[in-house]
Design a protein around this motif. Structure first.
Motif, PDB file in Angstrom:
ATOM      1  N   PRO A  89       0.799  -1.232   0.000  1.00  0.00           N
ATOM      2  CA  PRO A  89       0.000   0.000   0.000  1.00  0.00           C
ATOM      3  C   PRO A  89       0.828   1.278   0.000  1.00  0.00           C
ATOM      4  O   PRO A  89       0.443   2.264  -0.629  1.00  0.00           O
ATOM      5  CB  PRO A  89      -0.832  -0.137   1.281  1.00  0.00           C
ATOM      6  N   GLY A  90       1.963   1.295   0.668  1.00  0.00           N
ATOM      7  CA  GLY A  90       2.764   2.509   0.722  1.00  0.00           C
ATOM      8  C   GLY A  90       3.569   2.789  -0.523  1.00  0.00           C
ATOM      9  O   GLY A  90       4.061   3.920  -0.704  1.00  0.00           O
ATOM     10  N   LEU A  91       3.714   1.806  -1.407  1.00  0.00           N
ATOM     11  CA  LEU A  91       4.577   1.947  -2.580  1.00  0.00           C
ATOM     12  C   LEU A  91       3.850   1.790  -3.917  1.00  0.00           C
ATOM     13  O   LEU A  91       4.410   2.148  -4.955  1.00  0.00           O
ATOM     14  CB  LEU A  91       5.711   0.910  -2.521  1.00  0.00           C
ATOM     15  N   CYS A  92       2.631   1.283  -3.903  1.00  0.00           N
ATOM     16  CA  CYS A  92       1.967   0.917  -5.149  1.00  0.00           C
ATOM     17  C   CYS A  92       1.656   2.118  -6.042  1.00  0.00           C
ATOM     18  O   CYS A  92       1.443   1.962  -7.245  1.00  0.00           O
ATOM     19  CB  CYS A  92       0.699   0.116  -4.870  1.00  0.00           C
ATOM     20  N   ARG A  93       1.649   3.323  -5.484  1.00  0.00           N
ATOM     21  CA  ARG A  93       1.419   4.529  -6.273  1.00  0.00           C
ATOM     22  C   ARG A  93       2.718   5.260  -6.622  1.00  0.00           C
ATOM     23  O   ARG A  93       2.696   6.245  -7.365  1.00  0.00           O
ATOM     24  CB  ARG A  93       0.514   5.503  -5.506  1.00  0.00           C
ATOM     25  N   ASP A  94       3.823   4.786  -6.123  1.00  0.00           N
ATOM     26  CA  ASP A  94       5.088   5.517  -6.235  1.00  0.00           C
ATOM     27  C   ASP A  94       5.815   5.163  -7.536  1.00  0.00           C
ATOM     28  O   ASP A  94       6.252   4.021  -7.720  1.00  0.00           O
ATOM     29  CB  ASP A  94       5.973   5.161  -5.041  1.00  0.00           C
ATOM     30  N   PRO A  95       5.968   6.134  -8.447  1.00  0.00           N
ATOM     31  CA  PRO A  95       6.648   5.844  -9.721  1.00  0.00           C
ATOM     32  C   PRO A  95       8.132   5.506  -9.542  1.00  0.00           C
ATOM     33  O   PRO A  95       8.741   4.949 -10.452  1.00  0.00           O
ATOM     34  CB  PRO A  95       6.464   7.127 -10.537  1.00  0.00           C
ATOM     35  N   GLN A  96       8.702   5.835  -8.392  1.00  0.00           N
ATOM     36  CA  GLN A  96      10.103   5.479  -8.153  1.00  0.00           C
ATOM     37  C   GLN A  96      10.310   3.961  -8.132  1.00  0.00           C
ATOM     38  O   GLN A  96      11.442   3.494  -8.285  1.00  0.00           O
ATOM     39  CB  GLN A  96      10.586   6.079  -6.833  1.00  0.00           C
ATOM     40  N   PHE A  97       9.228   3.223  -7.943  1.00  0.00           N
ATOM     41  CA  PHE A  97       9.319   1.764  -7.908  1.00  0.00           C
ATOM     42  C   PHE A  97       8.903   1.127  -9.232  1.00  0.00           C
ATOM     43  O   PHE A  97       8.735  -0.098  -9.309  1.00  0.00           O
ATOM     44  CB  PHE A  97       8.486   1.212  -6.746  1.00  0.00           C
ATOM     45  N   ASN A  98       8.740   1.941 -10.281  1.00  0.00           N
ATOM     46  CA  ASN A  98       8.370   1.388 -11.583  1.00  0.00           C
ATOM     47  C   ASN A  98       9.415   0.401 -12.105  1.00  0.00           C
ATOM     48  O   ASN A  98       9.071  -0.646 -12.662  1.00  0.00           O
ATOM     49  CB  ASN A  98       8.172   2.504 -12.617  1.00  0.00           C
ATOM     50  N   ASP A  99      10.704   0.734 -11.947  1.00  0.00           N
ATOM     51  CA  ASP A  99      11.748  -0.166 -12.445  1.00  0.00           C
ATOM     52  C   ASP A  99      11.718  -1.499 -11.703  1.00  0.00           C
ATOM     53  O   ASP A  99      11.924  -2.556 -12.308  1.00  0.00           O
ATOM     54  CB  ASP A  99      13.128   0.483 -12.304  1.00  0.00           C
ATOM     55  N   ARG A 100      11.469  -1.435 -10.421  1.00  0.00           N
ATOM     56  CA  ARG A 100      11.387  -2.666  -9.641  1.00  0.00           C
ATOM     57  C   ARG A 100      10.196  -3.508 -10.108  1.00  0.00           C
ATOM     58  O   ARG A 100      10.307  -4.735 -10.271  1.00  0.00           O
ATOM     59  CB  ARG A 100      11.239  -2.310  -8.157  1.00  0.00           C
ATOM     60  N   ARG A 101       9.071  -2.853 -10.341  1.00  0.00           N
ATOM     61  CA  ARG A 101       7.887  -3.584 -10.801  1.00  0.00           C
ATOM     62  C   ARG A 101       8.078  -4.084 -12.242  1.00  0.00           C
ATOM     63  O   ARG A 101       7.558  -5.146 -12.611  1.00  0.00           O
ATOM     64  CB  ARG A 101       6.647  -2.699 -10.681  1.00  0.00           C
ATOM     65  N   PRO A 119       1.869   3.072 -12.381  1.00  0.00           N
ATOM     66  CA  PRO A 119       0.568   3.690 -12.103  1.00  0.00           C
ATOM     67  C   PRO A 119       0.070   4.477 -13.310  1.00  0.00           C
ATOM     68  O   PRO A 119       0.832   5.202 -13.954  1.00  0.00           O
ATOM     69  CB  PRO A 119       0.870   4.623 -10.920  1.00  0.00           C
ATOM     70  N   SER A 120      -1.215   4.312 -13.634  1.00  0.00           N
ATOM     71  CA  SER A 120      -1.807   5.003 -14.777  1.00  0.00           C
ATOM     72  C   SER A 120      -3.309   5.066 -14.577  1.00  0.00           C
ATOM     73  O   SER A 120      -3.851   4.505 -13.615  1.00  0.00           O
ATOM     74  CB  SER A 120      -1.482   4.266 -16.083  1.00  0.00           C
ATOM     75  N   THR A 121      -4.000   5.705 -15.501  1.00  0.00           N
ATOM     76  CA  THR A 121      -5.458   5.778 -15.407  1.00  0.00           C
ATOM     77  C   THR A 121      -6.091   4.397 -15.526  1.00  0.00           C
ATOM     78  O   THR A 121      -7.189   4.166 -15.026  1.00  0.00           O
ATOM     79  CB  THR A 121      -6.027   6.696 -16.493  1.00  0.00           C
ATOM     80  N   PHE A 122      -5.386   3.465 -16.203  1.00  0.00           N
ATOM     81  CA  PHE A 122      -5.937   2.127 -16.401  1.00  0.00           C
ATOM     82  C   PHE A 122      -5.992   1.329 -15.106  1.00  0.00           C
ATOM     83  O   PHE A 122      -6.796   0.406 -14.977  1.00  0.00           O
ATOM     84  CB  PHE A 122      -5.108   1.360 -17.440  1.00  0.00           C
ATOM     85  N   ASN A 123      -5.133   1.635 -14.155  1.00  0.00           N
ATOM     86  CA  ASN A 123      -5.118   0.884 -12.890  1.00  0.00           C
ATOM     87  C   ASN A 123      -5.380   1.798 -11.689  1.00  0.00           C
ATOM     88  O   ASN A 123      -4.925   1.508 -10.580  1.00  0.00           O
ATOM     89  CB  ASN A 123      -3.803   0.121 -12.719  1.00  0.00           C
ATOM     90  N   LYS A 127      -1.315  -2.578  -7.483  1.00  0.00           N
ATOM     91  CA  LYS A 127      -1.455  -3.437  -6.309  1.00  0.00           C
ATOM     92  C   LYS A 127      -1.305  -4.910  -6.665  1.00  0.00           C
ATOM     93  O   LYS A 127      -1.200  -5.757  -5.789  1.00  0.00           O
ATOM     94  CB  LYS A 127      -2.839  -3.208  -5.683  1.00  0.00           C
ATOM     95  N   ARG A 128      -1.261  -5.183  -7.966  1.00  0.00           N
ATOM     96  CA  ARG A 128      -1.241  -6.564  -8.453  1.00  0.00           C
ATOM     97  C   ARG A 128      -0.544  -6.588  -9.809  1.00  0.00           C
ATOM     98  O   ARG A 128      -0.791  -5.724 -10.654  1.00  0.00           O
ATOM     99  CB  ARG A 128      -2.690  -7.068  -8.570  1.00  0.00           C
TER     100      ARG A 128
END
Length: 256
Positions: A30-42, A76-80, A85-86
């Motif tokens: 929950p604390g990271l799912c909106r954070d674009p800094q974690f896009n590379d990790r995801r 994170p985008s308008t689609f999600n 979160k998944r």
């Protein structure tokens, strides 16, 4: 035709099995799912899931079922709803089967058939607190849900029950209802009861198995053997997929 958003394109990945890491789950918390800094990790997790999905589809093809695999958005985008979160890979009917289905449904009913949620699909998903393997039929894949309902109505519940009861550890689930039907011991009464409530164009139907992965509970899922075990669980769903989804060999959508 508009160009595909680069974020929607699947990343490059070869068919291989790569162990999961704690960070794969943590970046969806929950604390990271909106954070674009974690896009590379995801993105790394998305690539890992795609590799796993490609191994699965190669083996499913050997079993006589051709599927195409894709993955969900990692940013994170308008689609999600601006949160990830998944993350999941999903294997749905190949292009040749989509073409056949379009010829059956007609152009109007078969609009946007390329979208995953408009097809039954086999899925491996990661959330911050769970790992999941499932067969999913969304409401927008009403033709696959209707194909199943029509087949069971025509043939009775025995064939469906046989496929479900080979899946001990999985559960049949209806949309967001609290009730669940554990596979392995389902009988006619339970399945007829399920079908009384299931409406293909309105409800999600899922057959899923989930392993807890909350922080402090993930160690068992981080071993080198886990991806291979996940592929085996996905392969267990292939006979049920074959029974359920519309195809030239399972054509129960319209009365003969």
């Amino acid at each position: 035709m508009a160009a595909m958003d680069p974020l929607e394109r699947d990343p490059a990945a070869k068919a291989e099995l790569i162990p999961f890491e704690d960070a794969d789950f943590h970046a969806l918390s929950p604390g990271l799912c909106r954070d674009p800094q974690f896009n590379d990790r995801r993105l790394a997790t998305r690539r890992k899931l795609l590799s796993l999905g490609k191994v699965f589809t190669e083996r499913a093809k050997l079993a006589g079922v051709e599927l195409d695999v894709r993955t969900s958005l990692h940013a994170p985008s308008t689609f999600n709803h601006n949160q990830v979160k998944r993350l999941w890979c999903y294997a749905s009917r190949a292009k040749v089967e989509k073409k056949r289905l379009k010829s059956v449904l007609g152009a109007d009913l078969a609009k946007d058939l390329d979208a995953a949620y408009r097809n039954a699909y086999v899925c491996c998903a990661i959330e911050h607190d769970a790992l999941e393997v499932s067969l999913r039929i969304h409401a927008d894949a009403w033709f696959d849900g209707q194909n199943l309902a029509a087949r069971v109505k025509r043939e009775g519940t025995a064939g469906w029950a046989s496929k479900l009861n080979e899946l001990a550890g999985f559960r049949l689930r209806l949309h967001d209802w609290k009730g669940e039907w554990p596979c392995g011991k389902l009988g006619r009464d339970e399945l007829e009861g399920f079908l009384k409530f299931y409406k293909p164009a309105e409800h999600l139907l899922a057959v899923e198995r989930r392993w807890p992965a909350a922080q402090g509970q993930r160690a068992a899922l981080l071993g080198a053997e886990t991806p291979a075990l996940v592929v085996l669980e996905m392969l267990k769903l292939v006979p049920l997929y074959r029974y359920t989804a519309w195809s030239a060999e399972s054509d129960h959508l319209f009365p003969k």
